[in-house]
Motif scaffolding. Structure first.
Motif, short mmCIF file in Angstrom:
data_model
loop_
_atom_site.label_atom_id
_atom_site.label_comp_id
_atom_site.label_asym_id
_atom_site.label_seq_id
_atom_site.Cartn_x
_atom_site.Cartn_y
_atom_site.Cartn_z
N LEU A 117 -21.16 7.26 19.77
CA LEU A 117 -20.05 8.17 19.49
C LEU A 117 -20.52 9.26 18.54
CD1 LEU A 117 -16.91 5.99 18.65
CD2 LEU A 117 -17.08 7.70 20.45
N ASN A 118 -20.00 10.46 18.73
CA ASN A 118 -20.25 11.53 17.76
C ASN A 118 -19.02 11.68 16.87
OD1 ASN A 118 -22.75 12.17 18.73
ND2 ASN A 118 -21.99 13.68 20.17
N PRO A 119 -19.24 12.01 15.61
CA PRO A 119 -18.08 12.12 14.72
C PRO A 119 -17.35 13.45 14.86
CG PRO A 119 -20.07 12.54 13.50
CD PRO A 119 -20.50 12.24 14.91
N TYR A 120 -16.87 13.74 16.05
CA TYR A 120 -16.12 14.97 16.27
C TYR A 120 -14.79 14.63 16.91
CZ TYR A 120 -20.79 16.88 15.79
OH TYR A 120 -22.03 17.19 15.34
N LEU A 135 -11.20 13.56 18.12
CA LEU A 135 -10.43 12.37 17.79
C LEU A 135 -11.32 11.23 17.33
CD1 LEU A 135 -7.82 12.35 20.71
CD2 LEU A 135 -7.56 13.23 18.40
N ALA A 136 -12.59 11.30 17.70
CA ALA A 136 -13.52 10.24 17.31
C ALA A 136 -13.70 10.17 15.80
CB ALA A 136 -14.87 10.46 17.99
N THR A 137 -13.25 11.18 15.07
CA THR A 137 -13.40 11.13 13.61
C THR A 137 -12.48 10.09 12.99
OG1 THR A 137 -11.80 12.91 13.44
CG2 THR A 137 -14.11 13.53 13.29
N THR A 138 -11.52 9.62 13.76
CA THR A 138 -10.57 8.66 13.19
C THR A 138 -11.16 7.25 13.11
OG1 THR A 138 -9.64 8.33 15.37
CG2 THR A 138 -8.54 9.94 13.95
N ASN A 139 -12.35 7.05 13.65
CA ASN A 139 -12.97 5.74 13.49
C ASN A 139 -13.14 5.43 12.01
OD1 ASN A 139 -13.61 4.24 15.90
ND2 ASN A 139 -14.81 6.04 16.50
N PRO A 140 -12.83 4.21 11.59
CA PRO A 140 -12.72 3.94 10.16
C PRO A 140 -14.06 3.87 9.40
CG PRO A 140 -12.28 1.96 11.45
CD PRO A 140 -12.45 3.07 12.41
N ASP A 141 -15.07 3.23 9.95
CA ASP A 141 -16.27 2.98 9.17
C ASP A 141 -17.51 3.36 9.99
OD1 ASP A 141 -18.40 2.04 7.72
OD2 ASP A 141 -17.47 0.14 7.19
N TRP A 142 -18.01 4.57 9.75
CA TRP A 142 -19.13 5.07 10.55
C TRP A 142 -20.43 4.36 10.21
CZ3 TRP A 142 -18.85 7.58 14.90
CH2 TRP A 142 -17.67 8.28 15.19
N THR A 143 -20.59 3.90 8.98
CA THR A 143 -21.82 3.19 8.63
C THR A 143 -21.90 1.88 9.41
OG1 THR A 143 -21.71 4.14 6.42
CG2 THR A 143 -23.18 2.25 6.72
N ASP A 144 -20.79 1.14 9.40
CA ASP A 144 -20.75 -0.11 10.14
C ASP A 144 -20.96 0.15 11.63
OD1 ASP A 144 -20.09 -3.02 10.33
OD2 ASP A 144 -18.45 -2.23 11.56
N ASN A 153 -25.09 17.67 10.28
CA ASN A 153 -25.16 17.61 8.82
C ASN A 153 -23.89 18.21 8.20
OD1 ASN A 153 -27.73 16.60 9.04
ND2 ASN A 153 -28.75 18.55 8.63
N HIS A 154 -23.48 19.33 8.76
CA HIS A 154 -22.29 20.01 8.24
C HIS A 154 -21.04 19.17 8.47
CE1 HIS A 154 -19.40 23.18 7.40
NE2 HIS A 154 -18.84 22.91 8.57
N SER A 155 -20.92 18.63 9.66
CA SER A 155 -19.67 17.93 9.98
C SER A 155 -19.55 16.60 9.24
CB SER A 155 -19.55 17.69 11.49
OG SER A 155 -20.45 16.71 11.91
N THR A 156 -20.67 15.97 8.95
CA THR A 156 -20.59 14.65 8.29
C THR A 156 -20.84 14.71 6.79
OG1 THR A 156 -22.93 14.22 8.78
CG2 THR A 156 -21.30 13.40 10.37
#
Lengths: 100, 465
Positions: free
Chosen positions: B270-273, B275-284, B418-421
């Motif tokens: 998944l990319n953090p863009y 609606l996908a930004t609503t995922n709670p824990d990107w590290t996990d 880099n910018h988005s995250t």
């Protein structure tokens, strides 16, 4: 914990690069007294590494960064030459330029 | 010993030192090799011959074969010579699905004012032909672009008309969910040899859950069959996106692709863009994705060992950079970055963006990578202020954390991510999840080469033919 580093053996670049990579998990305080640099390492919340593991991780990375630094310094001119040869307009680059 | 070092860096993988030079050549050596080289201590004779033959050391300050070195270096950056080849046209944000991880901020079919005008399409196609690249890929995205057949036809026919004079090699790709491929859309695809790039997330229960629909899987599979019967089997490809739910099903997803007759899969995180930004824990998520990837890759390797030819596309891209002299057209692993150099996006609203991800940010009112408008001159767009600003951060050869990285030449730079995250185009590698993921996957592939060379290398090479 605090690690003592002899600056005659490890330069600022090697230490800084090591700290850069570990700074996600640890905070660092550096103090230089004469030729010895004292580096105090404080784990950020969530870190589960023992002091020994932290020290080993730091020293392993430090040694590698020292070697990388030596290679980078020793090869920076030839790197520039090879990139110039690959990408510069031939009209602006003679064999003499490359051999200088 | 008397010799000169050539530029390289190194890392430690599977109890070996892995040396990688600027050309992407890799030497796997015992611990202590780099120390010996730096200190000019003797190393194993065969190893030294390999180091010399592969441009890690040289008898002379400037290698005798420096012309070859330069040619190979240029080949690795070949994508720069041709400039932008991939041109993405976002026809509309309207969509007939409701994906839980939607990265494109799509809206339902009844939405208005989210579809490209004919004027924008005309200007965008004209801009595309300004690119010096002799190869152009015109990719139609959405939303669901098949909902706009008239616009699709107009864009392709305009490109065909202009190309009578330009004589470029053009490919057309329709990125569609295949849910409702009408006769009109199929006629366009057949007439102009449009490739179908679709999405399938795995078995029915997984795909339908991700899509927020009960019958999406059936419709998509029926769409594949219809498209294959009209256009030909190889004209239809599919991409999967690894939702959080999918992380538990690596084997099932691979098997589903095989069952449906695909000969490859692209295991895509998944990319953090959007609606996908609503995922709670990107590290996990990232750590779990890495394990998911390894499990699936091992399974695919086992399938190949048992005689079933099946490719994992992401690994194949990395392997091409690793074991061939060539570059790849994959924009996410390029340095200088793929944005602008390899891809431009013409959005439905007439604005031009540096990448697909850049236009997704814009849906959240972040216009950092908006390059200009289709009504502006080409030069203002690709050499404008936004492009110049991005260019300061798009070479991993010059980024802290990347410069010395042992696997830098197999990776890429991504100022958009880099910018988005991290809200910083330069990026901070120790906390970068993209760095974490790429490094883990690249190092895992190298570890397979080290530990299972005889088993995996014939398979890896077969993926590159």
């Amino acid at each position: 914990m605090t690690i003592q580093i002899d600056r005659n053996i490890f330069d600022d670049a090697a230490i800084s690069k090591t700290i850069y990579w570990l700074s996600g998990d640890f905070s660092f305080q550096r103090r230089l007294e004469g030729e010895i640099e004292s580096i105090t390492i404080t784990p950020k919340p969530g870190s589960e590494m023992s002091d020994l593991d932290i020290e080993l991780a730091f020293l392993d990375k430090l040694n590698d960064n020292k070697l990388r630094g030596i290679i980078a310094n020793e090869t920076k001119d030839i790197r520039t030459i090879l990139y110039a040869k690959a990408f510069a307009d031939d009209d602006y680059l003679s064999e003499e330029d490359l051999n200088e | 010993m008397n010799y000169h070092l050539l530029p390289f860096t190194f890392t430690r993988i599977s109890n070996h030192e892995v040396l990688v030079n600027e050309l992407g050549d890799m030497i796997i050596s015992p611990f202590g090799t780099v120390y010996k080289l730096v200190n000019r201590e003797p190393v194993d004779e065969e190893l030294f011959k390999s180091l010399a033959a592969n441009f890690f050391v040289s008898d002379t300050a400037i290698p005798v074969l420096s012309d070859i070195y330069a040619l190979r270096l240029r080949e690795k950056k070949r994508f720069l010579d041709q400039f932008t080849a991939l041109h993405i046209f976002v026809l509309t944000l309207r969509c007939n699905q409701n994906c839980v991880y939607c990265q494109a901020s799509s809206c339902n079919e009844d939405c208005t004012s989210v579809t490209m005008t004919m004027h924008t399409m005309k200007k965008a196609v004209e801009l595309m032909f300004k690119s010096p690249s002799p190869y152009l890929t015109m990719e139609f995205q959405g939303g669901e672009p098949s909902l706009e057949p008239k616009l699709l036809r107009y864009g392709i026919e305009l490109a065909e008309e202009i190309n009578k004079a330009e004589q470029k090699n053009i490919n057309y790709v329709l990125c569609t969910n295949c849910v409702d491929l009408t006769d009109e859309v199929m006629d366009i695809c057949k007439q102009y040899k449009v490739m179908i790039s679709s999405s399938l997330d795995g078995p029915a229960y997984l795909h339908n859950t991700n899509r927020g629909k009960k019958d999406s899987y059936e419709k998509v599979v029926a769409g594949f069959e219809r498209a294959r019967s009209i256009l030909g089997h190889d004209q239809v490809s599919a991409l999967m996106t690894t939702s959080e739910l999918a992380l538990d099903y690596p084997i099932e997803i691979v098997d589903e692709y095989r069952r449906l007759g695909f000969r490859s899969i692209f295991l895509r995180a998944l990319n953090p863009y959007g609606l996908a930004t609503t995922n709670p824990d990107w590290t996990d998520y990232t750590d779990r994705f890495i394990e998911f990837y390894k499990t699936a890759l091992n399974y695919i390797i086992d399938l190949n060992i048992q005689g079933t030819f099946f490719i994992e596309e992401y690994a194949a891209i990395i392997l091409k950079k690793m074991i061939t002299p060539y570059t790849t057209g994959f924009v996410d692993l390029q340095s200088p970055a793929g944005i602008i150099n390899s891809v431009l996006v013409y959005n439905y609203d007439g604005y031009v963006y540096a990448s697909d991800e850049s236009r997704m940010l814009a849906e959240f009112n972040d216009y950092t990578f908006r390059l200009g408008h289709v009504d502006e001159p080409y030069e203002n767009i690709v050499y404008g202020k936004a492009a110049k600003n991005a260019a300061k951060y798009w070479s991993n050869e010059a980024l802290a954390g990347c410069t010395d990285c042992g696997v830098r030449t197999y990776c890429g730079a991504d100022p958009v991510r880099n910018h988005s995250t991290q809200n910083d185009l330069y990026g901070y590698r120790p906390a970068s999840l993209l760095c974490r993921k790429n490094k883990a996957i690249i190092e895992y592939i190298i570890s397979l080469i080290i530990e299972r060379y005889d088993e995996v290398m014939p398979i890896f090479k077969s993926w590159l033919l």
